[in-house]
Write a protein that holds these residues in place. Structure first.
Motif, mmCIF file in Angstrom:
data_model
loop_
_atom_site.group_PDB
_atom_site.id
_atom_site.type_symbol
_atom_site.label_atom_id
_atom_site.label_comp_id
_atom_site.label_asym_id
_atom_site.label_seq_id
_atom_site.Cartn_x
_atom_site.Cartn_y
_atom_site.Cartn_z
ATOM 1 N N SER A 103 0.856 -1.179 0.000
ATOM 2 C CA SER A 103 0.000 0.000 0.000
ATOM 3 C C SER A 103 0.900 1.238 0.000
ATOM 4 N N PRO A 104 0.464 2.374 -0.543
ATOM 5 C CA PRO A 104 1.297 3.582 -0.477
ATOM 6 C C PRO A 104 1.270 4.203 0.919
ATOM 7 N N GLY B 273 4.775 8.879 0.320
ATOM 8 C CA GLY B 273 4.787 9.396 -1.044
ATOM 9 C C GLY B 273 3.498 10.113 -1.412
ATOM 10 N N VAL C 179 -0.202 8.732 -0.577
ATOM 11 C CA VAL C 179 -0.356 8.209 0.775
ATOM 12 C C VAL C 179 -1.810 8.200 1.257
ATOM 13 N N SER D 51 -3.933 4.986 1.556
ATOM 14 C CA SER D 51 -3.569 3.891 2.448
ATOM 15 C C SER D 51 -4.633 3.589 3.501
ATOM 16 N N ASP E 16 5.301 -0.862 2.329
ATOM 17 C CA ASP E 16 5.100 0.388 1.597
ATOM 18 C C ASP E 16 5.726 0.302 0.214
ATOM 19 N N ASP E 17 4.944 0.571 -0.834
ATOM 20 C CA ASP E 17 5.521 0.610 -2.186
ATOM 21 C C ASP E 17 5.386 1.992 -2.811
ATOM 22 N N GLN E 18 4.871 2.970 -2.068
ATOM 23 C CA GLN E 18 4.696 4.349 -2.538
ATOM 24 C C GLN E 18 3.894 4.430 -3.830
ATOM 25 N N TYR E 19 3.141 3.406 -4.189
ATOM 26 C CA TYR E 19 2.380 3.377 -5.425
ATOM 27 C C TYR E 19 3.317 3.428 -6.635
ATOM 28 N N ASP E 20 4.568 3.047 -6.435
ATOM 29 C CA ASP E 20 5.562 3.079 -7.511
ATOM 30 C C ASP E 20 5.788 1.641 -7.971
ATOM 31 N N THR F 34 7.092 -1.992 -6.007
ATOM 32 C CA THR F 34 6.178 -3.085 -5.646
ATOM 33 C C THR F 34 6.830 -4.469 -5.719
ATOM 34 N N THR G 62 3.459 5.622 -13.732
ATOM 35 C CA THR G 62 3.736 6.131 -12.381
ATOM 36 C C THR G 62 5.175 5.843 -11.950
#
Lengths: 290, 396, 353
Positions: free
Chosen positions: B46-47, B50, B53, B56, B86-90, B94, C264
């Motif tokens: 989950s982010p 970043g 966030v 989340s 945490d993958d920061q949505y990157d 992931t 992204t």
């Protein structure tokens, strides 16, 4: 309603905000010779403190004053304590330090207030009058009047006032300031303080539209960059003209071509201007390397 | 080589050895093997930091559902351990955190990993490792041999909103606003299909960019269509709020067809009460105002009091947690009361229908892993999201 | 001009090569090629050993770090030689990655697709460099920032090629010479480290030979470059193209390692990290680029277990500021300067006892 006409009118309205974002950058550039990447984060801190004041029952006036005050002080602190001292290693490390400051402020905001976007109050949500098929609100009118006042004020400051002339001089030659009897470090600090308060004013216009999060004012930075590159790095008037042009251009691109192409068109416009006029549309000076 | 160069080299070697030593230490941190010892391990990404966030809150709700069950004694005495990274949505980060979950933490399944693009980056990897996932994302393309969806496909939600506008609001004058991504484009397709079935055409299709700083061009275009109802279920709250505000500003006030993606306080704050009675949210999830919703609100307030309970994303996360627990209960039974393996979990999921208080219309088979094909419409009434049209099957 | 060149060559032939002082070698990053090569090799072996000894998840982060290091190495040429800020490191990585995936999807052999993608990136970088190098210093940062900012939305616009917002997957069964190149495999780690060492050695060689001197002259004093007959624009375009090429190589490897690319992943922050990684470790040090890569790729993952994820930005910002306060020339130079002093100190202690 005519799509073209409305796109242009609303483009001008948002373009003035872009111009304001460029103006803060020009002030720092004129005195120090580089650009700050931290202005959006500085504004964000001011806005969050302002929002707290608003929620505690302060009216809009108090909120606005808080925002500008905090950004001004923070701008001065960042410039005075971190960035200007780093100039002894050159302009490049000084500019890079603003990236570091931005990361730190962004991180602190993430930890303390979190990343959720919030609503931010505006001057007034009432409609003022219709112009060319577009209903302009009082907040637009106040924004435009305030921006006009800021641009006229900055123009006057740099052209007429002793300290303004000295600020222009130090960037050309740091001994010039000494001859005029003003220490150059203090002048640069004034530049940072003015830029800090400008970013606070910018935040007041941006936050009600984009909502307030640690990154929301930063998203406007790229428009400010484009405005000053297209307008000419040292020209306040150039930033105004270029900002408005960018607002109209992005609206027309979004309406007639494709909304996903707006940033690319901006970048291409920037390069095109540089190919024809390397100093920007209104820049006069030959650029000095940093 | 001179002595000076030798010194530089020696120093570099020193740094190198230190680095290598650190490496040894980290490798040891892998922990215990297998999901034994009465603990069922679940993972999610989950982010947590970043720019994304704010999404989340979904994973926190998933965790609330799991902790509630743990406090009630777990499943047949087995406790659940939920590990969130945490993958920061990157999508570049992931795969790293997912490998950690699968290879170091040895999770038996992924429960509510967030985001279409991040999950797309690890879908094949998880399948290769035979780790089943219940995904918290709306893109139907994410369904696969080892990935199972809960959220309704957005073409169905778009169609449901179009039908609702025609049947309940009595208008065929409908425009569609969308962004160029899987949620936006599939909602566009679904709404167009529903309209064409009654021989109607959309009054306009307007595209927007989710990262834009100015939505006035889209607002002007929408106003030009003069539609009574605008469908844009794919938009998140901050984007929907900006576009709606830009439309209000030029005096265009249609009714808006949204979804659980924008159902939250941020939207209400941004639009400042202007949307009351004019916003409708298609969602496969419960209303926080319903009877079962009260139970959900109480649970969330107990474990994560800071998380906003009325948000659609939070309810989605909680529901996915509940679905995971339903699946795990069945898997424990399948394993004869023992801690189930990934294989057991997948086996029960391949033959599972869920129709309970929290979600309706999930029918997973060996070949079909799609989300709920049943959804309701919530209306915004006095700042609350209340059921306006009860659950009904989504249009095909 | 020819005459001038002849004179130069004669002079440099006649003049006995003087060795740089330790201080000069450390501060300019020039000279001592064998020692620097050895340092590079030792650090590379250490990174390899570290990667092999680690859990797969950490190894994956190390692989990404080395890939970032390749992009940083290229970017450092612009920063260290020309003294200009380039924020388009992420752009060239995106070009390489998308190019590789698209060419492979068209049925091209993955190896050929990789080469074509890198060449394409080099070509595009050269074309973009022509107008960009009209700018100086900080203003290159603004132009490249605007470009980096445009990439995610441009990728969505070009969805037929890029797969749009959903992204596209990389060829995952690419195994040249029997090497399994994907994710956290040992082969992938070895390959990226070998590529980094080769490119590092090449840039060390170029830096200490004629091209490096020329670029340095242009960077340090443009006027001097002009009077000695060097076209500074050409030199700049060449340096920017070199940076772009390395970015393209990093992009291809990134696509292989991640296995999936989406818009992204190429936000403007990637370009900022590549620049910052170079600054932290030292823009003129080759092994420093590796250090910078580890800062960008490994530290955020490892920090997660020490500080809350939301706070990682604070740590990074602080490290960047400290690196700048230390003189803005990076940790690598600092270590190189400290190394002789340290050994001297140890020797004296020994002599005393």
């Amino acid at each position: 309603m005519d799509l073209l006409q409305a796109s242009i009118v609303l483009g001008v309205v948002v373009g003035i905000v872009y111009a304001l974002s460029g103006a803060g950058l020009v002030v720092i550039f004129r005195t120090s010779g580089y650009i700050s990447f931290a202005q959006g984060d500085i504004a964000a801190v001011g806005l969050f403190v302002g929002l707290a004041a608003y929620k505690a029952g302060g009216g809009y006036g108090l909120t606005a004053v808080t925002v500008i005050l905090v950004s001004t002080v923070l701008g001065g602190l960042v410039g005075g304590l971190i960035t200007i001292p780093l100039e002894r290693h050159g302009h490049l490390p000084a500019a890079l330090s603003t990236i570091g400051v931005g990361l730190i402020i962004g991180g602190i905001l993430n930890v303390t207030v979190g990343g959720d976007p919030r609503a931010f109050p505006e001057v007034s949500s009432a409609a003022a009058f219709d112009f060319a098929g577009v209903r302009l609100g009082w907040s637009d009118i106040v924004g435009m009047l305030a921006s006009a006042a800021i641009f006229i004020g900055l123009g006057f400051f740099f052209r007429r006032s002793r300290i303004g002339i000295a600020m222009r001089a130090v960037n050309d030659n740091r001994f010039a300031g000494q001859i005029l009897g003003v220490p150059d470090k203090r002048l640069k600090l004034v530049g940072w303080i003015v830029a800090g308060s400008l970013s606070g004013v910018l935040g007041l216009f941006v936050a009600p539209i984009l909502s307030l999060s640690p990154v929301s004012v930063n998203t406007l930075l790229v428009f400010g960059f484009c405005a000053i590159v297209i307008g000419g790095f040292d020209s306040i008037f150039g930033a105004l003209v270029a900002g408005v042009s960018i607002g109209v251009l992005s609206n027309l691109t979004s309406a007639y071509v494709d909304p996903n192409l707006v940033p690319t068109v901006l970048w291409a416009a920037m390069l095109l201007v540089l190919l024809i006029r390397p100093n920007g549309l209104f820049g006069r000076r030959r650029l000095v390397r940093v | 080589m001179s002595t000076r160069s030798l010194r530089i080299t020696l120093c570099a070697a020193l740094v190198a050895t230190t680095l290598a030593a650190c490496g040894g230490g980290t490798a040891d941190g892998g922990g215990d093997q297998g999901s034994g010892g009465g603990t069922i391990k679940l993972g999610a990404f989950s982010p947590l930091s970043g720019p994304a966030v704010s999404s989340s809150s979904g994973v926190k709700a998933t965790e609330a559902a799991i902790r509630k069950l743990n406090d009630a004694g777990g499943i047949n005495g087995h406790k659940l351990e939920f590990i969130v990274k945490d993958d920061q949505y990157d999508p570049a980060k992931t795969p790293g955190v997912t490998r950690e979950l699968v290879e170091s933490d040895n999770v038996a399944m992924m429960c509510g990993p967030q985001g279409s693009v991040p999950f797309g980056a690890v879908k094949d990897y998880l399948a290769a490792r035979k780790v089943p996932s219940i995904v918290n994302a709306g893109a139907p393309t994410l369904a696969g041999e080892y990935s199972y969806l809960v959220s309704s496909p957005f073409d169905g939600l778009g169609g449901l909103l179009a039908d609702y506008a025609m049947d309940e609001l009595g208008t065929k004058n409908i425009a569609i606003a969308y962004s160029e991504d899987i949620l936006g484009t599939s909602a566009l397709e679904g709404a167009k299909k529903a309209l064409s079935e009654v021989g109607a055409q959309p009054a306009g299709e307007v595209k927007f960019d989710v990262s834009a700083t100015d939505f006035s061009a889209q607002a002007i275009q929408l106003k030009g269509t003069n539609a009574d109802f605008v469908i844009m279920p794919g938009a998140q709250a901050n984007v929907a709020g900006q576009l709606i505000n830009a439309a209000e500003k030029i005096g265009y006030q249609p009714k808006w067809g949204l979804s659980y993606a924008s159902q939250n306080q941020t939207l209400l704050d941004l639009t400042g009460g202007a949307l009351d009675g004019r916003a409708f949210f298609a969602t496969p999830y419960i209303s926080p105002e319903s009877a079962v919703g009260q139970d959900y609100v109480a649970t969330l307030n107990k474990y994560f009091p800071e998380v906003e309970t009325s948000s659609g994303a939070t309810i989605a996360g909680y529901t996915i947690g509940e679905v995971c627990l339903t699946v795990l209960q069945a898997a424990v039974d399948e394993a004869g009361g023992d801690v189930p393996s990934s294989e057991d979990i997948q086996k029960v999921m391949n033959n599972m229908s869920i129709d309970n208080d929290y979600i309706k219309g999930i029918n997973w088979t060996t070949d079909g892993h799609e989300g709920a094909r049943s959804a309701q419409i919530l209306a915004l009434v006095d700042g609350k999201f209340e059921t306006d049209q009860d659950y009904s099957p989504l249009p095909e | 001009m020819t005459l001038q060149k002849d004179v130069e060559t004669q002079e440099s032939a006649r003049r006995p090569r003087r060795r740089l002082s330790a201080r000069a070698a450390a501060s300019t990053g020039r000279g001592r090629v064998p020692a620097r090569l050895l340092t590079l090799a030792v650090v590379a072996v250490a990174v390899l050993a570290f990667g092999f000894a680690s859990a797969p998840s950490v190894r994956y982060a190390v692989i990404l770090s080395v890939i970032y290091a390749i992009a940083i190495l290229g970017n450092n040429a612009v920063l260290g030689l020309l003294g200009e800020m380039n924020l388009s490191g992420g752009v060239t990585m995106a070009l390489g990655a998308y190019g590789f995936c698209w060419f492979s999807a068209q049925g091209m052999n993955p190896a050929l697709a990789a080469v074509t993608a890198v060449l394409l990136t080099a070509l595009v970088s050269a074309v973009i460099a022509i107008p960009t190098t009209r700018l100086r210093g900080i203003f290159t940062a603004l132009a490249t920032f605007a470009l980096a900012y445009a990439i995610p939305t441009l990728a969505i616009y070009l969805k037929d090629i890029t797969g749009g917002d959903e992204g596209t997957s990389a060829p995952y069964d690419f195994a040249p010479f029997g090497l399994e190149l994907s994710g956290s495999t040992w082969d992938m780690l070895t390959t990226v480290v070998v590529i980094f060492v080769l490119l590092g050695a090449l840039s060390l060689y170029l830096f200490n030979a004629r091209p490096g001197t020329t670029a340095l002259v242009v960077g340090e004093a443009e006027l001097a470059g002009t009077t000695t007959g060097i076209s500074h624009r050409t030199v700049k375009v060449v340096v920017w193209t070199w940076a772009g090429t390395l970015g393209g190589i990093a992009g291809v490897l990134y696509a292989l390692a991640v296995g999936f690319i989406g818009p992204t992943g190429f936000s403007f922050m990637l370009g900022v990290w590549i620049l910052v990684g170079g600054v932290i470790a030292g823009p003129r040090s080759v092994w420093g680029a590796l250090l910078g890569g580890l800062f960008v790729g490994l530290l955020p993952v490892e920090l997660q277990s020490v500080v809350p994820p939301a706070a990682t930005g604070i740590i990074f910002g602080a490290i960047l500021l400290i690196a700048l306060l230390a003189g803005g020339r990076g940790l690598a130079e600092w270590i190189e300067r400290a190394a002789p002093k340290m050994t001297e100190l140890i020797r004296r202690r020994r002599a005393a006892s």
